[in-house]
Design a protein around this motif. Structure first.
Motif, short mmCIF file in Angstrom:
data_model
loop_
_atom_site.label_atom_id
_atom_site.label_comp_id
_atom_site.label_asym_id
_atom_site.label_seq_id
_atom_site.Cartn_x
_atom_site.Cartn_y
_atom_site.Cartn_z
N LEU A 225 78.44 0.89 3.66
CA LEU A 225 78.48 0.71 2.24
C LEU A 225 79.89 0.97 1.74
O LEU A 225 80.28 0.26 0.92
CB LEU A 225 77.51 1.57 1.71
CG LEU A 225 77.66 1.66 0.32
CD1 LEU A 225 76.81 0.41 -0.34
CD2 LEU A 225 76.74 2.81 -0.36
N ARG A 228 81.95 -2.13 2.32
CA ARG A 228 81.50 -3.21 1.50
C ARG A 228 82.05 -3.09 0.20
O ARG A 228 82.60 -3.88 -0.60
CB ARG A 228 79.83 -3.41 1.24
CG ARG A 228 79.26 -4.38 0.31
CD ARG A 228 79.52 -5.62 0.67
NE ARG A 228 78.82 -6.02 1.68
CZ ARG A 228 78.49 -7.28 2.27
NH1 ARG A 228 79.21 -8.16 1.65
NH2 ARG A 228 77.92 -7.46 3.52
N ILE A 295 73.11 8.35 0.44
CA ILE A 295 72.68 6.96 0.92
C ILE A 295 71.74 7.27 1.80
O ILE A 295 71.56 8.27 2.78
CB ILE A 295 73.76 6.45 2.01
CG1 ILE A 295 75.27 6.65 1.23
CG2 ILE A 295 73.59 4.93 2.17
CD1 ILE A 295 75.16 5.92 -0.09
N ASN A 332 69.19 2.17 0.93
CA ASN A 332 69.97 1.40 1.72
C ASN A 332 68.95 0.58 2.79
O ASN A 332 67.79 0.96 2.93
CB ASN A 332 71.07 2.02 2.44
CG ASN A 332 72.11 1.08 3.02
OD1 ASN A 332 71.84 -0.19 2.62
ND2 ASN A 332 72.69 1.47 4.25
N ALA A 360 73.65 -2.87 2.12
CA ALA A 360 75.14 -2.62 2.68
C ALA A 360 75.47 -3.78 3.43
O ALA A 360 76.72 -4.13 3.68
CB ALA A 360 75.56 -0.97 3.18
N ILE A 366 74.88 -4.58 -4.38
CA ILE A 366 75.91 -3.90 -4.64
C ILE A 366 76.56 -3.98 -5.90
O ILE A 366 76.94 -2.87 -6.44
CB ILE A 366 77.02 -4.34 -3.51
CG1 ILE A 366 76.56 -4.15 -2.26
CG2 ILE A 366 78.27 -3.67 -3.83
CD1 ILE A 366 76.36 -2.73 -1.76
#
Length: 432
Positions: A225, A228, A295, A332, A360, A366
């Motif tokens: 993540l 990203r 997360i 996630n 992710a 996102i």
């Protein structure tokens, strides 16, 4: 890298054959199934290249002070080690020094417990000078009470921490003194690092960008993540504890805003107390955050137990639910879930303001997460009147960058600004 070496140099060997044993102790409550706990322990072993050739759970009605297991159970474990031609026995529990030593004698193999295994991983992975010092301090704290092995030359460098090396019984007192002296030196050096980190943190708080900290169970996808969102190249593998040292990068937010994203070490169940203490300075970055992203791997069968473990570590830092910075739960690995489960999860997330569903890996969700970050950072803002002299341009720029200016008046010498600011940013502005 280790910061010490023993006389014998037969530490971790990648590909070492190991038998994994999970003591299933009667009367203890576990949120995870036995199979899930075995899977995680095997994952920890794989993280440093150990090959688990056999694994089993052993029901322990009453832990034995001498060996943890009963005599018959210990004999069965020894037979399994011999049958598999394994040189290592991993016990997924905390062993006392006496238990570890006796099990080594019974099985004729090297023995490592859960704490030692996790410390070994950290010893191999720590990349920065601070990380290496923190891990070494944790190791020395762990090893100080057992000294069933012996080493010298604490200043030399070697990979890993040598828990898996052969036994040694010499120079115990000298080793004990060397440990005490080395721990004292490391603590002094870490205090300096802590002061330096504090100065850096103070400077960041004066900057017009909020700090967003990522926390989560190991392998939940934090680093993926992070990469990203920031276009960084932090190591992100399907591996427990793939990254240890904290990393910070700038991230763009909707509305031309910016934030600093901080990736922290992953948590794990039964994280050794030595490591929690050693990494407290690193985890203090979470305390200074404006927003915490928790997360979660929602495709994992033990996701609720993992979340509880993360909350337990946050509570140890004084960040109980409802205290400290606001949070967003980032659900996630949506790409790894079945369609019906994804839809149910999305429906639940839609009813909450503190949840974002993402992948992710693929990038799904996102941009919505970026919007949620902006909204969460702005929640709880108050309108404040600030009067500044016309020469204080730096402070005016800070208010424009960090808050939302909704009006201003000037009499030539002074400017009065009406600005919406959070309580955290107001405190930071007053410290400028």
């Amino acid at each position: 890298m280790s910061v010490f070496n023993r006389d014998d140099d037969d530490g971790i060997s990648r590909g070492e054959r190991a038998v994994l044993v999970l003591p299933d102790i009667a009367g203890t409550k576990a949120m995870r199934s036995v199979e899930a706990r075995l899977d995680e322990a095997a994952g920890l072993a794989a993280a440093i290249g150990i090959e688990v050739v056999a694994r089993r759970s052993v029901r322990v009605r009453a832990p034995r002070p001498a060996s943890l297991f009963g005599k018959g159970q210990a004999e069965e474990i020894a037979a399994a080690v011999a049958d598999e031609k394994a040189g290592l026995l991993i016990v997924d529990a905390a062993l006392s020094p006496v238990q570890q030593k006796n099990l080594e004698e019974m099985t004729k193999a090297k023995v490592i417990d859960r704490t030692g295994l996790i410390l070994e991983i950290f010893g191999e992975r720590a990349a920065t000078a601070e990380g290496r010092m923190q891990v070494e301090l944790a190791h020395l704290d762990y090893q100080a009470g057992r000294l069933v092995r012996s080493w010298t030359h604490l200043e030399r460098q070697r990979g890993g921490f040598g828990f898996l090396g052969g036994p040694g019984e010499t120079q115990i007192e000298a080793d004990r003194r060397m440990i005490r002296d080395r721990m004292a030196r490391i603590k002094k050096e870490l205090e300096q690092v802590k002061r330096t980190r504090g100065l850096h943190r103070d400077r960041r708080q004066k900057a017009p960008w909020p700090l967003v900290a990522l926390v989560g169970y190991t392998n939940a996808g934090k680093s993926t993540l992070f990469n990203r969102m920031t276009k960084a190249e932090v190591l992100a593998e399907d591996l427990l504890f793939a990254t240890l040292d904290p990393t910070m990068r700038e991230v763009k937010l909707p509305g031309s805003g910016k934030a600093i994203l901080s990736d922290t070490v992953g948590f794990v169940s039964d994280l050794p107390t030595e490591l929690i203490a050693a990494f407290r300075a690193t985890l203090e970055e979470v305390l200074a955050a404006d927003l915490i992203l928790h997360i979660r791997d929602m495709a994992h069968p033990d996701r609720d137990a993992q979340a509880a473990d993360v909350e337990a570590v946050l509570e140890s830092l004084g960040l109980e639910e409802g205290k400290g910075p606001p949070r967003i739960e980032v659900w996630n690995k949506a790409d790894a879930m079945a369609r019906d489960e994804r839809e149910a999860l999305a429906g639940e997330a839609a009813r909450r303001e503190d949840v974002a569903v993402v992948s992710a890996l693929t990038g799904e969700g996102i941009e919505a997460l970026r919007v949620a970050i902006v909204e969460r950072l702005g929640s709880g803002d108050d309108t404040r009147a600030v009067t500044l002299s016309s020469s204080e341009g730096e402070k005016m720029a800070w208010l424009h960058a960090r808050g939302k200016v909704i009006g201003q008046d000037s009499d030539g010498e002074h400017i009065t600004m009406k600005v919406r600011l959070s309580a955290v940013d107001w405190a930071r502005f007053q410290a400028l």
